[in-house]
Design a protein around this motif. Sequence first.
Motif, PDB file in Angstrom:
ATOM      1  N   PHE A 219       0.506  -1.095  -0.133  1.00 63.23           N
ATOM      2  CA  PHE A 219      -0.206  -0.238   0.081  1.00 63.23           C
ATOM      3  C   PHE A 219       0.861   1.078  -0.015  1.00 63.23           C
ATOM      4  CE2 PHE A 219      -3.525  -2.648   1.759  1.00 63.23           C
ATOM      5  CZ  PHE A 219      -4.659  -2.696   0.831  1.00 63.23           C
ATOM      6  N   LYS A 220       2.043   0.955   0.491  1.00 60.61           N
ATOM      7  CA  LYS A 220       2.750   2.623   1.135  1.00 60.61           C
ATOM      8  C   LYS A 220       3.352   2.161  -0.109  1.00 60.61           C
ATOM      9  CE  LYS A 220       6.681   3.822   4.209  1.00 60.61           C
ATOM     10  NZ  LYS A 220       7.434   3.534   5.119  1.00 60.61           N
ATOM     11  N   LEU A 221       3.869   1.207  -1.354  1.00 59.98           N
ATOM     12  CA  LEU A 221       4.442   2.080  -2.292  1.00 59.98           C
ATOM     13  C   LEU A 221       3.501   2.269  -3.773  1.00 59.98           C
ATOM     14  CD1 LEU A 221       6.505  -1.389  -3.350  1.00 59.98           C
ATOM     15  CD2 LEU A 221       7.371   0.969  -3.307  1.00 59.98           C
ATOM     16  N   ALA A 222       2.277   1.809  -3.269  1.00 58.45           N
ATOM     17  CA  ALA A 222       0.790   2.286  -4.525  1.00 58.45           C
ATOM     18  C   ALA A 222       0.337   3.932  -4.267  1.00 58.45           C
ATOM     19  CB  ALA A 222      -0.277   1.273  -4.356  1.00 58.45           C
ATOM     20  N   ARG A 223       1.386   4.579  -2.935  1.00 56.19           N
ATOM     21  CA  ARG A 223       0.428   5.855  -2.700  1.00 56.19           C
ATOM     22  C   ARG A 223       2.406   6.346  -3.669  1.00 56.19           C
ATOM     23  NH1 ARG A 223      -2.515   7.510   1.200  1.00 56.19           N
ATOM     24  NH2 ARG A 223      -3.409   5.963   2.776  1.00 56.19           N
ATOM     25  N   LYS A 224       3.163   5.561  -3.978  1.00 56.97           N
ATOM     26  CA  LYS A 224       3.825   6.797  -4.499  1.00 56.97           C
ATOM     27  C   LYS A 224       3.767   7.055  -5.488  1.00 56.97           C
ATOM     28  CE  LYS A 224       7.607   5.872  -0.932  1.00 56.97           C
ATOM     29  NZ  LYS A 224       8.534   5.008  -0.276  1.00 56.97           N
ATOM     30  N   CYS A 225       2.483   5.884  -6.450  1.00 54.99           N
ATOM     31  CA  CYS A 225       2.955   5.780  -8.301  1.00 54.99           C
ATOM     32  C   CYS A 225       1.811   6.970  -8.251  1.00 54.99           C
ATOM     33  CB  CYS A 225       2.137   4.521  -8.671  1.00 54.99           C
ATOM     34  SG  CYS A 225       1.989   4.435 -10.145  1.00 54.99           S
ATOM     35  N   LYS A 226       2.598   7.944  -9.849  1.00 61.05           N
ATOM     36  CA  LYS A 226       1.885   8.828  -9.821  1.00 61.05           C
ATOM     37  C   LYS A 226       1.348   8.668 -11.264  1.00 61.05           C
ATOM     38  CE  LYS A 226       1.739  10.763  -6.353  1.00 61.05           C
ATOM     39  NZ  LYS A 226       0.395  10.841  -5.076  1.00 61.05           N
ATOM     40  N   GLY A 227       0.009   8.712 -11.534  1.00 62.71           N
ATOM     41  CA  GLY A 227      -0.531   8.825 -13.011  1.00 62.71           C
ATOM     42  C   GLY A 227      -0.729   7.100 -13.653  1.00 62.71           C
ATOM     43  N   LYS A 228      -0.695   6.168 -12.796  1.00 63.06           N
ATOM     44  CA  LYS A 228      -1.726   4.899 -12.946  1.00 63.06           C
ATOM     45  C   LYS A 228      -2.175   4.159 -11.917  1.00 63.06           C
ATOM     46  CE  LYS A 228       3.024   2.994 -14.584  1.00 63.06           C
ATOM     47  NZ  LYS A 228       3.234   2.192 -15.488  1.00 63.06           N
ATOM     48  N   PRO A 229      -2.971   4.104 -12.450  1.00 62.96           N
ATOM     49  CA  PRO A 229      -3.557   3.122 -11.477  1.00 62.96           C
ATOM     50  C   PRO A 229      -2.562   1.595 -10.999  1.00 62.96           C
ATOM     51  CG  PRO A 229      -4.807   2.601 -13.438  1.00 62.96           C
ATOM     52  CD  PRO A 229      -3.285   3.018 -13.862  1.00 62.96           C
ATOM     53  N   THR A 230      -2.682   1.499  -9.332  1.00 62.95           N
ATOM     54  CA  THR A 230      -2.239   0.212  -9.167  1.00 62.95           C
ATOM     55  C   THR A 230      -2.593  -0.988  -9.219  1.00 62.95           C
ATOM     56  OG1 THR A 230      -0.274   1.583  -7.926  1.00 62.95           O
ATOM     57  CG2 THR A 230      -1.156  -0.347  -6.548  1.00 62.95           C
ATOM     58  N   LEU A 231      -2.371  -1.888  -9.557  1.00 62.21           N
ATOM     59  CA  LEU A 231      -2.635  -3.225  -9.205  1.00 62.21           C
ATOM     60  C   LEU A 231      -2.007  -4.137  -7.785  1.00 62.21           C
ATOM     61  CD1 LEU A 231      -5.023  -5.648  -9.795  1.00 62.21           C
ATOM     62  CD2 LEU A 231      -2.723  -6.675 -10.746  1.00 62.21           C
ATOM     63  N   LEU A 232      -2.698  -4.543  -6.410  1.00 57.55           N
ATOM     64  CA  LEU A 232      -1.629  -5.078  -5.873  1.00 57.55           C
ATOM     65  C   LEU A 232      -2.385  -6.662  -6.007  1.00 57.55           C
ATOM     66  CD1 LEU A 232      -2.029  -3.746  -2.130  1.00 57.55           C
ATOM     67  CD2 LEU A 232      -0.421  -3.621  -4.071  1.00 57.55           C
ATOM     68  N   LEU A 233      -1.136  -7.189  -6.070  1.00 56.61           N
ATOM     69  CA  LEU A 233      -1.704  -8.925  -7.377  1.00 56.61           C
ATOM     70  C   LEU A 233      -1.658  -9.192  -5.580  1.00 56.61           C
ATOM     71  CD1 LEU A 233      -2.272 -11.102  -8.752  1.00 56.61           C
ATOM     72  CD2 LEU A 233       0.186 -10.901  -9.950  1.00 56.61           C
ATOM     73  N   ALA A 234      -2.172  -9.728  -4.634  1.00 54.57           N
ATOM     74  CA  ALA A 234      -1.873  -9.998  -3.561  1.00 54.57           C
ATOM     75  C   ALA A 234      -1.606 -11.738  -3.165  1.00 54.57           C
ATOM     76  CB  ALA A 234      -2.999  -9.857  -2.408  1.00 54.57           C
ATOM     77  N   HIS A 235      -0.949 -12.255  -3.718  1.00 49.24           N
ATOM     78  CA  HIS A 235      -0.643 -13.861  -3.287  1.00 49.24           C
ATOM     79  C   HIS A 235      -1.358 -14.785  -1.681  1.00 49.24           C
ATOM     80  CE1 HIS A 235       0.954 -14.324  -7.559  1.00 49.24           C
ATOM     81  NE2 HIS A 235       2.031 -13.139  -6.766  1.00 49.24           N
ATOM     82  N   THR A 236      -1.862 -15.252  -2.316  1.00 54.30           N
ATOM     83  CA  THR A 236      -2.548 -15.621  -0.722  1.00 54.30           C
ATOM     84  C   THR A 236      -2.689 -17.120  -0.382  1.00 54.30           C
ATOM     85  OG1 THR A 236      -5.285 -15.003  -1.788  1.00 54.30           O
ATOM     86  CG2 THR A 236      -3.920 -13.411  -0.198  1.00 54.30           C
ATOM     87  N   VAL A 237      -3.151 -17.346   0.734  1.00 54.34           N
ATOM     88  CA  VAL A 237      -3.856 -19.528   0.498  1.00 54.34           C
ATOM     89  C   VAL A 237      -5.301 -18.998   1.056  1.00 54.34           C
ATOM     90  CG1 VAL A 237      -3.166 -21.033   1.737  1.00 54.34           C
ATOM     91  CG2 VAL A 237      -1.492 -20.017   1.505  1.00 54.34           C
ATOM     92  N   LYS A 238      -5.619 -19.628  -0.052  1.00 53.63           N
ATOM     93  CA  LYS A 238      -7.181 -20.055   0.409  1.00 53.63           C
ATOM     94  C   LYS A 238      -7.390 -20.456   1.841  1.00 53.63           C
ATOM     95  CE  LYS A 238     -11.573 -20.625  -1.853  1.00 53.63           C
ATOM     96  NZ  LYS A 238     -12.383 -20.438  -3.028  1.00 53.63           N
TER      97      LYS A 238
END
Lengths: 274, 314
Positions: A219-238
């Motif tokens: 989320f911290k990195l996402a805030r730094k990104c300007k001019g494009k949307p961010t996708l957090l590809l969150a690898h998880t365990v069901k």
Amino acid sequence: MNKIKELENKSKNLRKRIIDVCYKSKAGHVGGSLSGIDILNVLYNHEMNIDAKNPNMENRDRFILSKGHIAEALYVTLADKGFFDKKELDTFSSYQSRLIGHPNNKVPGIEMNTGSLGHGFSLAVGMAIGGKMGQKDFRVYVMMGDGEQAEGSIWEAAMAASHYQLDNLVAIIDRNGLQISGTTEEVMALDNLRFKYESFGFNVIEIDGNDIPSILSGFKLARKCKGKPTLLLAHTVKGKGVSFMENNASWHHGVMNEEQYQQAMDDLGGMCHE
Amino acid sequence: MNKIANRTVICDVLMKKAEHDQDIVVLTSDSRGSASLAPFANAYPKQIVEVGIAEQNLVGIASGLAAVGKKPYVASPACFLTMRSIEQVKVDVAYSHTNVKLIGISAGVSYGALGMSHHSLQDIAVMSAIPNMRIVVPADRFETEKMMNLLVEDDEPCYIRVGRNPVEDIHENLDFDFEIGKGITLKEGNDGAFIATGEMVKKALDAAYLLEEEEIHVRVLNIHTIKPLDEEIIIKAALETKAIITMEEHSGVNGFGTMVSKVVAEHAPCFVKVMALPDSSLITGNSQQVFDYYGLNAVGAAEQMKKLLVKKHA
Ligand SMILES: [Mg+2]
């Protein structure tokens, strides 16, 4: 450091409450709730600007649960945060309850009704465009499932998010690799999602979606990104955290018997005492 | 003959309102031309959101905009808006209760020879079955203006259904009462009643005047709001006249006529004839040719009324 410990403890308690709610109601989508709960926890207890006492605060950050079938995970998070009384969780899916099996915006803290997959991303894009139009600085978050990526409307929304350079938008994929009938790759192969979203113009950040520090840094990195949307590809365990549910598609919306309930609670470190 | 299409009036009203209200936003799916909204786009480039040819996303984005306080007007061909986006309409607009106004343009058989893919003859059936969705079908440019002036002031979902071409005026000017959910009696008469909606209203009125020449006095009701339906005015017509003909530019299956019939059957049973388009693919032709082929014109309606009145006396 304290913050991380605090959030990890919170995740554990939220997991227990999910198990409780699903067991008591004999309803819910427990597997996906357990994979997505750490992200919900970080969103509501760290990342988002929200106020449970003032759920309609004008400049609040917005969250949409596009994978609406894990409603109970959102409900326990909201109740824990104080949006409504925790006792109400006992009414989940029951007669005349407002805690419907999919999110409903009659519940404080819930922005939009979801449940049909492939809708939430467009809603979030609309909110983010609205924010930019009004020069508001709120951020918009949407959590999707990985099976949900097969919906065509997702890619319509992805195109628009990029076209309108929505850097106030963070889309999250709960990449647990499973959907109701089996693995995503068997049902309708998705990979490589990073390349797909990058080619749609997204800033893609891969994280471990069940690891608090990894989520925080995403989320911290996402805030730094300007001019494009961010996708957090969150690898998880069901089914994360419950031994017999982990990586098992049959726990998409399985119902626990008493023994399984005890086992789940043991796995999570004892009964729920709040 | 009036040369101003209802869709043009919609654009004019939105432009007037947008001047003082930055929250008014128009959304198009590569449809600003077909919706006559290019002037709006030019005048208010920051208040238009082009979504491209993606109708699901169109309605989803509109709902998101409404959820953060904008007042979105979605303009897209009725055939696509009410079919391709129907689930977004049901869930994101109606169920989530967002202030989204859906403008279905070139509805009915407006697109004429372009064929069934472009005809919108199921939209009333589909939209009317969705709780919390209003349906307004203005009969002329004056009603369109009155309707828009009312709708911009409220914050409820609504489906606005308009045709492509200019239609003949029903009213002479703006000097009449117009209320969402209230029908208008355009002509009195107690022999029978035409209950019409949208562009069929003019044809019903013409039919009624044809019948006057034969001393048959037929009432004409203009039902511009299909949902919520003005039951009172329909029941009154059913009680005071001997037979009812409904007229709509829609399939006869589960459309306006069905809704009127339900009200009549429940409250004041009398003969009802539903004049609509058939439950089949249509002949090729422009809209006027299509109407004429299926008898959806003044002469056809007058004939049907006479038949129905004979049946009543049989
Ligand atoms: Mg999954």
